[in-house]
Design a protein around this motif. Structure first.
Motif, PDB file in Angstrom:
ATOM      1  N   ASN A  56       1.663  -5.211 -18.040  1.00 43.26           N
ATOM      2  CA  ASN A  56       3.020  -5.717 -18.246  1.00 43.26           C
ATOM      3  C   ASN A  56       3.923  -5.044 -17.215  1.00 43.26           C
ATOM      4  OD1 ASN A  56       5.476  -6.614 -19.128  1.00 43.26           O
ATOM      5  ND2 ASN A  56       5.415  -5.574 -21.110  1.00 43.26           N
ATOM      6  N   CYS A  57       3.975  -5.613 -16.023  1.00 42.06           N
ATOM      7  CA  CYS A  57       4.725  -5.021 -14.911  1.00 42.06           C
ATOM      8  C   CYS A  57       6.204  -5.391 -15.015  1.00 42.06           C
ATOM      9  CB  CYS A  57       4.165  -5.493 -13.572  1.00 42.06           C
ATOM     10  SG  CYS A  57       2.446  -5.045 -13.280  1.00 42.06           S
ATOM     11  N   GLN A  58       7.023  -4.395 -15.292  1.00 41.46           N
ATOM     12  CA  GLN A  58       8.470  -4.644 -15.351  1.00 41.46           C
ATOM     13  C   GLN A  58       9.047  -4.838 -13.966  1.00 41.46           C
ATOM     14  OE1 GLN A  58       8.957  -1.051 -17.953  1.00 41.46           O
ATOM     15  NE2 GLN A  58      10.380  -2.391 -19.043  1.00 41.46           N
ATOM     16  N   VAL A  59       8.615  -3.989 -13.029  1.00 38.56           N
ATOM     17  CA  VAL A  59       8.962  -4.170 -11.615  1.00 38.56           C
ATOM     18  C   VAL A  59       7.805  -3.658 -10.768  1.00 38.56           C
ATOM     19  CG1 VAL A  59      11.480  -4.037 -11.852  1.00 38.56           C
ATOM     20  CG2 VAL A  59      10.163  -1.954 -11.432  1.00 38.56           C
ATOM     21  N   ILE A  60       7.710  -4.197  -9.544  1.00 33.38           N
ATOM     22  CA  ILE A  60       6.805  -3.681  -8.518  1.00 33.38           C
ATOM     23  C   ILE A  60       7.627  -3.495  -7.251  1.00 33.38           C
ATOM     24  CG2 ILE A  60       4.770  -4.134  -7.086  1.00 33.38           C
ATOM     25  CD1 ILE A  60       3.639  -5.819  -9.348  1.00 33.38           C
ATOM     26  N   GLY A  61       7.484  -2.344  -6.620  1.00 32.82           N
ATOM     27  CA  GLY A  61       8.222  -2.067  -5.389  1.00 32.82           C
ATOM     28  C   GLY A  61       7.278  -1.701  -4.263  1.00 32.82           C
ATOM     29  N   ASN A  62       7.724  -1.940  -3.043  1.00 32.66           N
ATOM     30  CA  ASN A  62       6.909  -1.689  -1.858  1.00 32.66           C
ATOM     31  C   ASN A  62       7.450  -0.486  -1.094  1.00 32.66           C
ATOM     32  OD1 ASN A  62       4.889  -2.225   0.096  1.00 32.66           O
ATOM     33  ND2 ASN A  62       6.349  -3.350   1.357  1.00 32.66           N
ATOM     34  N   GLU A  63       6.564   0.460  -0.744  1.00 34.59           N
ATOM     35  CA  GLU A  63       6.878   1.611   0.100  1.00 34.59           C
ATOM     36  C   GLU A  63       8.070   2.413  -0.431  1.00 34.59           C
ATOM     37  OE1 GLU A  63       7.147   0.169   4.119  1.00 34.59           O
ATOM     38  OE2 GLU A  63       4.997  -0.250   4.210  1.00 34.59           O
ATOM     39  N   PHE A  64       7.820   3.107  -1.505  1.00 28.36           N
ATOM     40  CA  PHE A  64       8.855   3.903  -2.169  1.00 28.36           C
ATOM     41  C   PHE A  64       8.781   5.356  -1.726  1.00 28.36           C
ATOM     42  CE2 PHE A  64      10.127   6.577  -5.827  1.00 28.36           C
ATOM     43  CZ  PHE A  64      11.453   6.178  -5.927  1.00 28.36           C
ATOM     44  N   ARG A  65       9.924   5.908  -1.319  1.00 30.11           N
ATOM     45  CA  ARG A  65      10.010   7.302  -0.880  1.00 30.11           C
ATOM     46  C   ARG A  65      10.291   8.196  -2.084  1.00 30.11           C
ATOM     47  NH1 ARG A  65      10.623   9.296   4.160  1.00 30.11           N
ATOM     48  NH2 ARG A  65      11.093   7.213   4.958  1.00 30.11           N
ATOM     49  N   TYR A  66       9.561   9.314  -2.187  1.00 33.02           N
ATOM     50  CA  TYR A  66       9.658  10.112  -3.410  1.00 33.02           C
ATOM     51  C   TYR A  66       9.492  11.607  -3.133  1.00 33.02           C
ATOM     52  CZ  TYR A  66       4.586  10.558  -3.058  1.00 33.02           C
ATOM     53  OH  TYR A  66       3.315  10.841  -2.615  1.00 33.02           O
ATOM     54  N   GLY A  67       9.940  12.409  -4.118  1.00 29.33           N
ATOM     55  CA  GLY A  67       9.670  13.847  -4.150  1.00 29.33           C
ATOM     56  C   GLY A  67      10.428  14.667  -3.122  1.00 29.33           C
ATOM     57  N   THR A  68      10.304  15.981  -3.237  1.00 28.37           N
ATOM     58  CA  THR A  68      10.967  16.888  -2.292  1.00 28.37           C
ATOM     59  C   THR A  68      10.375  16.761  -0.886  1.00 28.37           C
ATOM     60  OG1 THR A  68       9.451  18.653  -2.977  1.00 28.37           O
ATOM     61  CG2 THR A  68      11.605  18.560  -4.072  1.00 28.37           C
ATOM     62  N   GLY A  69       9.093  16.364  -0.796  1.00 24.57           N
ATOM     63  CA  GLY A  69       8.468  16.177   0.509  1.00 24.57           C
ATOM     64  C   GLY A  69       8.794  14.846   1.152  1.00 24.57           C
ATOM     65  N   GLN A  70       9.474  13.960   0.402  1.00 26.38           N
ATOM     66  CA  GLN A  70       9.868  12.639   0.884  1.00 26.38           C
ATOM     67  C   GLN A  70       8.700  11.864   1.496  1.00 26.38           C
ATOM     68  OE1 GLN A  70      13.488  11.149   0.719  1.00 26.38           O
ATOM     69  NE2 GLN A  70      12.685  12.333  -0.989  1.00 26.38           N
ATOM     70  N   LEU A  71       7.577  11.862   0.789  1.00 21.24           N
ATOM     71  CA  LEU A  71       6.452  11.024   1.172  1.00 21.24           C
ATOM     72  C   LEU A  71       6.725   9.585   0.734  1.00 21.24           C
ATOM     73  CD1 LEU A  71       3.396  13.290   0.250  1.00 21.24           C
ATOM     74  CD2 LEU A  71       4.635  13.135   2.413  1.00 21.24           C
ATOM     75  N   ILE A  72       5.893   8.668   1.183  1.00 25.17           N
ATOM     76  CA  ILE A  72       6.068   7.255   0.831  1.00 25.17           C
ATOM     77  C   ILE A  72       4.793   6.743   0.188  1.00 25.17           C
ATOM     78  CG2 ILE A  72       6.449   4.920   1.708  1.00 25.17           C
ATOM     79  CD1 ILE A  72       8.085   6.142   3.967  1.00 25.17           C
ATOM     80  N   THR A  73       4.922   6.215  -1.012  1.00 25.84           N
ATOM     81  CA  THR A  73       3.778   5.581  -1.665  1.00 25.84           C
ATOM     82  C   THR A  73       3.779   4.098  -1.320  1.00 25.84           C
ATOM     83  OG1 THR A  73       2.601   5.296  -3.752  1.00 25.84           O
ATOM     84  CG2 THR A  73       4.995   5.079  -3.844  1.00 25.84           C
ATOM     85  N   ILE A  84       3.885   4.257 -11.961  1.00 22.74           N
ATOM     86  CA  ILE A  84       2.576   4.309 -11.299  1.00 22.74           C
ATOM     87  C   ILE A  84       2.737   4.280  -9.786  1.00 22.74           C
ATOM     88  CG2 ILE A  84       0.314   3.208 -11.091  1.00 22.74           C
ATOM     89  CD1 ILE A  84       0.902   1.843 -13.808  1.00 22.74           C
ATOM     90  N   SER A  85       2.107   5.246  -9.124  1.00 23.13           N
ATOM     91  CA  SER A  85       2.032   5.280  -7.665  1.00 23.13           C
ATOM     92  C   SER A  85       0.683   4.730  -7.239  1.00 23.13           C
ATOM     93  CB  SER A  85       2.194   6.714  -7.155  1.00 23.13           C
ATOM     94  OG  SER A  85       1.794   6.814  -5.793  1.00 23.13           O
ATOM     95  N   ILE A  86       0.688   3.821  -6.255  1.00 21.35           N
ATOM     96  CA  ILE A  86      -0.558   3.264  -5.735  1.00 21.35           C
ATOM     97  C   ILE A  86      -0.634   3.500  -4.230  1.00 21.35           C
ATOM     98  CG2 ILE A  86      -1.924   1.176  -5.377  1.00 21.35           C
ATOM     99  CD1 ILE A  86      -0.909   0.121  -7.990  1.00 21.35           C
ATOM    100  N   GLU A  87      -1.717   4.146  -3.809  1.00 20.59           N
ATOM    101  CA  GLU A  87      -1.996   4.338  -2.389  1.00 20.59           C
ATOM    102  C   GLU A  87      -3.049   3.332  -1.947  1.00 20.59           C
ATOM    103  OE1 GLU A  87      -0.539   6.172  -0.194  1.00 20.59           O
ATOM    104  OE2 GLU A  87       0.786   7.256  -1.566  1.00 20.59           O
ATOM    105  N   ILE A  88      -2.770   2.654  -0.839  1.00 19.79           N
ATOM    106  CA  ILE A  88      -3.658   1.637  -0.301  1.00 19.79           C
ATOM    107  C   ILE A  88      -4.453   2.225   0.869  1.00 19.79           C
ATOM    108  CG2 ILE A  88      -3.797  -0.629   0.807  1.00 19.79           C
ATOM    109  CD1 ILE A  88      -2.722  -0.875  -2.006  1.00 19.79           C
TER     110      ILE A  88
END
Length: 238
Positions: A56-73, A84-88
């Motif tokens: 039941n996906c409420q939203v899906i987003g592409n290339e989200f920047r996160y955390g203190t390290g500012q990585l991108i999932t 949920i974070s998904i790495e491709i």
């Protein structure tokens, strides 16, 4: 100066394969990047279709920047229970950065999943924590190799994933507070509400694009549909 110019020119010419100009070299690099982007988006399309059928996906987003390290999932999914974070990782990708990526993602999201080519299956099982979910893509389709465990995110890492402008509005905090002080204030005074705030942020950030994406994709996701999830949000300022 003439001697230096001649040496520089010779070094530049020797740095490229014989017969390949600077423009040709740049064109080859551009073509390679475009091919990698295409493969990545084709995997994202398969991943999105996989989850739209199963969650039941409420939203899906592409290339989200996160955390203190500012990585991108690569993809972020929001369900009623999980962030949920998904790495491709396609067959063209290597896995050297993947262990760090999933460790950092696990500090922010309640579940972390890798969506990988079948060529990477054995290495992924060896190198990734057993808390990380693994889904393998092959010519036969997508197969769940390991389900992800639900984790408790680190509050400060979650706060670093939310723009200060949204935090001020959500918690009704004065505009003149510095961003770092603001996050400390929220951590100390609203720690129990940080994960809920993060969910609200993801919904506000992605719900319009996601609705448009669902409207345009038809019965399955195509590579060109991924760009709809990338449209700029009005709450990007940090």
């Amino acid at each position: 100066m003439k001697g230096k110019s001649h040496i520089d020119t010779t070094m530049q010419n020797n740095s490229r394969p014989n017969g390949i100009s600077a423009n040709q070299s740049q064109s080859n690099e551009d073509n390679t990047l475009q091919a990698l982007r295409y493969w990545s988006n084709s995997y994202k399309a398969k991943c999105i279709d996989f989850y739209l059928k199963r969650a039941n996906c409420q939203v899906i987003g592409n290339e989200f920047r996160y955390g203190t390290g500012q990585l991108i999932t690569d993809l972020v999914l929001l369900t009623p229970r999980n962030t949920i974070s998904i790495e491709i990782k396609t067959a063209q990708d290597d896995l050297r950065r993947l262990p760090k990526q999933v460790i950092e993602a696990s500090k922010v999201f309640t579940q972390t999943i890798v969506f990988i080519s079948s060529e990477h299956k054995c290495n992924a099982l060896k190198m990734l924590p057993n808390t990380v979910g693994i889904i393998v893509v092959s010519s036969k389709g997508c197969a769940v190799i390991r389900t992800p465990r639900r984790l408790n995110p680190e509050p400060m890492e979650v706060l670093a994933s939310i723009p200060s402008s949204f935090l001020r509005r959500y918690f009704k905090i004065a505009e003149n507070m510095h961003s770092d002080d603001l996050r400390i204030h929220v951590l100390q005074g609203y720690s129990s509400k940080i994960n809920i705030c993060f969910r609200h942020y993801l919904i506000e950030k992605y719900e319009q694009n996601f609705a448009q994406f669902l409207s345009d994709r038809g019965t399955q996701t195509h590579v060109e549909d991924i760009g709809i999830l990338n449209m700029k949000s009005q709450i990007e300022l940090r």
